[in-house]
Each structure stands twice: as structure tokens, then as C-alpha cells.
Design a protein around this motif. Sequence first.
Motif, mmCIF file in Angstrom:
data_model
loop_
_atom_site.group_PDB
_atom_site.id
_atom_site.type_symbol
_atom_site.label_atom_id
_atom_site.label_comp_id
_atom_site.label_asym_id
_atom_site.label_seq_id
_atom_site.Cartn_x
_atom_site.Cartn_y
_atom_site.Cartn_z
ATOM 1 N N LEU A 46 0.869 -1.272 -0.233
ATOM 2 C CA LEU A 46 -0.151 0.139 -0.091
ATOM 3 C C LEU A 46 0.797 1.200 -0.022
ATOM 4 O O LEU A 46 1.709 1.351 0.786
ATOM 5 C CB LEU A 46 -0.981 -0.040 1.255
ATOM 6 N N ARG A 47 0.643 2.283 -1.253
ATOM 7 C CA ARG A 47 1.515 3.295 -1.108
ATOM 8 C C ARG A 47 0.429 4.304 -0.704
ATOM 9 O O ARG A 47 -0.612 4.639 -1.466
ATOM 10 C CB ARG A 47 2.166 3.535 -2.380
ATOM 11 N N THR A 48 0.727 5.275 0.380
ATOM 12 C CA THR A 48 -0.116 6.333 0.935
ATOM 13 C C THR A 48 0.404 7.506 0.375
ATOM 14 O O THR A 48 1.513 7.663 -0.025
ATOM 15 C CB THR A 48 -0.268 6.135 2.019
ATOM 16 N N ASP A 49 -0.497 8.357 -0.019
ATOM 17 C CA ASP A 49 -0.467 9.925 -0.302
ATOM 18 C C ASP A 49 -0.450 10.643 1.292
ATOM 19 O O ASP A 49 -1.899 10.739 1.718
ATOM 20 C CB ASP A 49 -1.181 10.364 -1.372
ATOM 21 N N ASP A 50 0.731 11.040 1.793
ATOM 22 C CA ASP A 50 0.572 11.381 3.114
ATOM 23 C C ASP A 50 0.106 12.964 3.042
ATOM 24 O O ASP A 50 0.022 13.466 4.078
ATOM 25 C CB ASP A 50 1.989 11.614 3.523
ATOM 26 N N THR A 51 -0.242 13.567 2.078
ATOM 27 C CA THR A 51 -0.798 14.774 2.112
ATOM 28 C C THR A 51 -2.155 14.967 2.035
ATOM 29 O O THR A 51 -2.988 14.232 1.408
ATOM 30 C CB THR A 51 -0.537 15.800 0.724
ATOM 31 N N SER A 52 -2.811 15.557 2.935
ATOM 32 C CA SER A 52 -4.300 15.673 3.437
ATOM 33 C C SER A 52 -4.836 17.154 2.855
ATOM 34 O O SER A 52 -6.242 17.337 2.840
ATOM 35 C CB SER A 52 -4.710 15.816 4.583
ATOM 36 N N GLU A 53 -3.960 17.797 2.030
ATOM 37 C CA GLU A 53 -4.415 19.270 1.732
ATOM 38 C C GLU A 53 -5.397 18.831 0.291
ATOM 39 O O GLU A 53 -5.321 17.975 -0.427
ATOM 40 C CB GLU A 53 -3.488 20.184 1.166
ATOM 41 N N ARG A 54 -6.268 19.766 0.119
ATOM 42 C CA ARG A 54 -7.152 19.509 -0.922
ATOM 43 C C ARG A 54 -6.347 20.317 -2.405
ATOM 44 O O ARG A 54 -5.996 21.163 -2.024
ATOM 45 C CB ARG A 54 -8.480 20.329 -1.039
ATOM 46 N N ARG A 55 -6.505 19.410 -3.520
ATOM 47 C CA ARG A 55 -5.553 19.690 -4.638
ATOM 48 C C ARG A 55 -6.519 19.921 -5.975
ATOM 49 O O ARG A 55 -7.546 18.926 -6.014
ATOM 50 C CB ARG A 55 -4.678 18.932 -4.952
ATOM 51 N N ARG A 63 0.528 7.004 -9.039
ATOM 52 C CA ARG A 63 -0.514 6.160 -8.357
ATOM 53 C C ARG A 63 -0.428 5.981 -6.862
ATOM 54 O O ARG A 63 0.735 5.658 -6.268
ATOM 55 C CB ARG A 63 -0.548 4.609 -9.028
ATOM 56 N N PHE A 64 -1.408 6.121 -6.122
ATOM 57 C CA PHE A 64 -1.303 5.817 -4.572
ATOM 58 C C PHE A 64 -2.203 4.542 -4.295
ATOM 59 O O PHE A 64 -3.415 4.217 -5.131
ATOM 60 C CB PHE A 64 -1.680 6.862 -3.850
ATOM 61 N N GLY A 65 -2.397 3.828 -3.192
ATOM 62 C CA GLY A 65 -3.397 2.786 -2.657
ATOM 63 C C GLY A 65 -2.586 1.589 -2.970
ATOM 64 O O GLY A 65 -1.500 1.410 -3.066
ATOM 65 N N LYS A 66 -3.410 0.567 -2.826
ATOM 66 C CA LYS A 66 -3.183 -0.693 -2.884
ATOM 67 C C LYS A 66 -2.606 -1.150 -4.138
ATOM 68 O O LYS A 66 -3.253 -0.899 -5.304
ATOM 69 C CB LYS A 66 -4.249 -1.888 -2.594
ATOM 70 N N PHE A 67 -1.297 -1.955 -4.262
ATOM 71 C CA PHE A 67 -0.791 -2.515 -5.482
ATOM 72 C C PHE A 67 -0.700 -4.085 -5.438
ATOM 73 O O PHE A 67 -0.514 -4.352 -4.263
ATOM 74 C CB PHE A 67 0.277 -1.808 -5.963
ATOM 75 N N ALA A 68 -0.644 -4.759 -6.325
ATOM 76 C CA ALA A 68 -0.237 -6.010 -6.370
ATOM 77 C C ALA A 68 0.282 -6.813 -7.608
ATOM 78 O O ALA A 68 -0.157 -6.052 -8.931
ATOM 79 C CB ALA A 68 -1.631 -7.019 -6.099
ATOM 80 N N THR A 69 1.002 -7.538 -7.618
ATOM 81 C CA THR A 69 1.579 -7.955 -8.796
ATOM 82 C C THR A 69 2.124 -9.566 -8.620
ATOM 83 O O THR A 69 2.450 -9.947 -7.625
ATOM 84 C CB THR A 69 3.038 -7.395 -9.259
ATOM 85 N N ALA A 70 1.610 -10.502 -9.616
ATOM 86 C CA ALA A 70 1.866 -11.784 -9.715
ATOM 87 C C ALA A 70 2.734 -12.355 -10.888
ATOM 88 O O ALA A 70 2.352 -11.949 -11.873
ATOM 89 C CB ALA A 70 0.543 -12.628 -9.582
ATOM 90 N N LEU A 71 3.931 -12.823 -10.582
ATOM 91 C CA LEU A 71 4.741 -13.240 -11.635
ATOM 92 C C LEU A 71 5.032 -14.704 -11.572
ATOM 93 O O LEU A 71 5.466 -15.290 -10.575
ATOM 94 C CB LEU A 71 6.040 -12.553 -11.601
#
Length: 106
Positions: A46-55, A63-71
Motif C-alpha cells: 500500500l502506497r499512501t499519499d501523506d498529504t491531506s490538503e485539497r488539490r 498512483r497511490f493505494g493498494k498495488f499487487a503483482t503476480a509473476l
Amino acid sequence: RSNAWSPPTDEYETEEAYVVRMEIAGMREDDFEVSLENNTLLISGLRTDDTSERRAYQQMEIRFGKFATALSLPGPVNAEKSRAEYKDGFLTVVLPKAPSDQIEVE
């Protein structure tokens, strides 16, 4: 099913090992889950975006959030001697090849 994404990943082979290299900056080594099941390497986290400001984005490619790879690995590996390292934005997993000279004779 899920919103998981896959980071850019290279898979290559040397004489001694299969190597997987994933480009994913902004993480810590503890943020990854790496497992081996039925000759398939699974990498997730899980890569999170630590900034809480509105943009208001004009361009958004990171990309942020859950990631997954199967090889699927092309051959058997020695799981006990496998290792993973995260450095400079790259996760590198080295999976030594299992010896091919282990033939059972009756």
C-alpha cells in the motif's frame, strides 16, 4: 474486483537466479508483502499519499493505494535462499535457481 494497480516491473534471469525488480518510490521495506506460492511470486503493498490538503490536479500520473503483482517464475527456486531489498525506489527480489542435478535414483 479491486482497485489494485501494478507498478512497473522487470523480470529477468541470470545463470544463478531469477530476479524481479519493481520501480516504486516513496515506500519503506516494511510496506511490502512478498510471498512465493506454487512457483508464482506475489508482491503487494500500500502506497499512501501523506498529504491531506485539497488539490486541483492538472496532471496526475503517480498512483497511490493498494498495488499487487503476480509473476510466474520460469523454473523452480530455492525459497530459503531468496532475498528482497528495497533501495532508491526499487524493490529487488532475487530467487536463486534450485539445483537441476537433484535426480532421484531407485
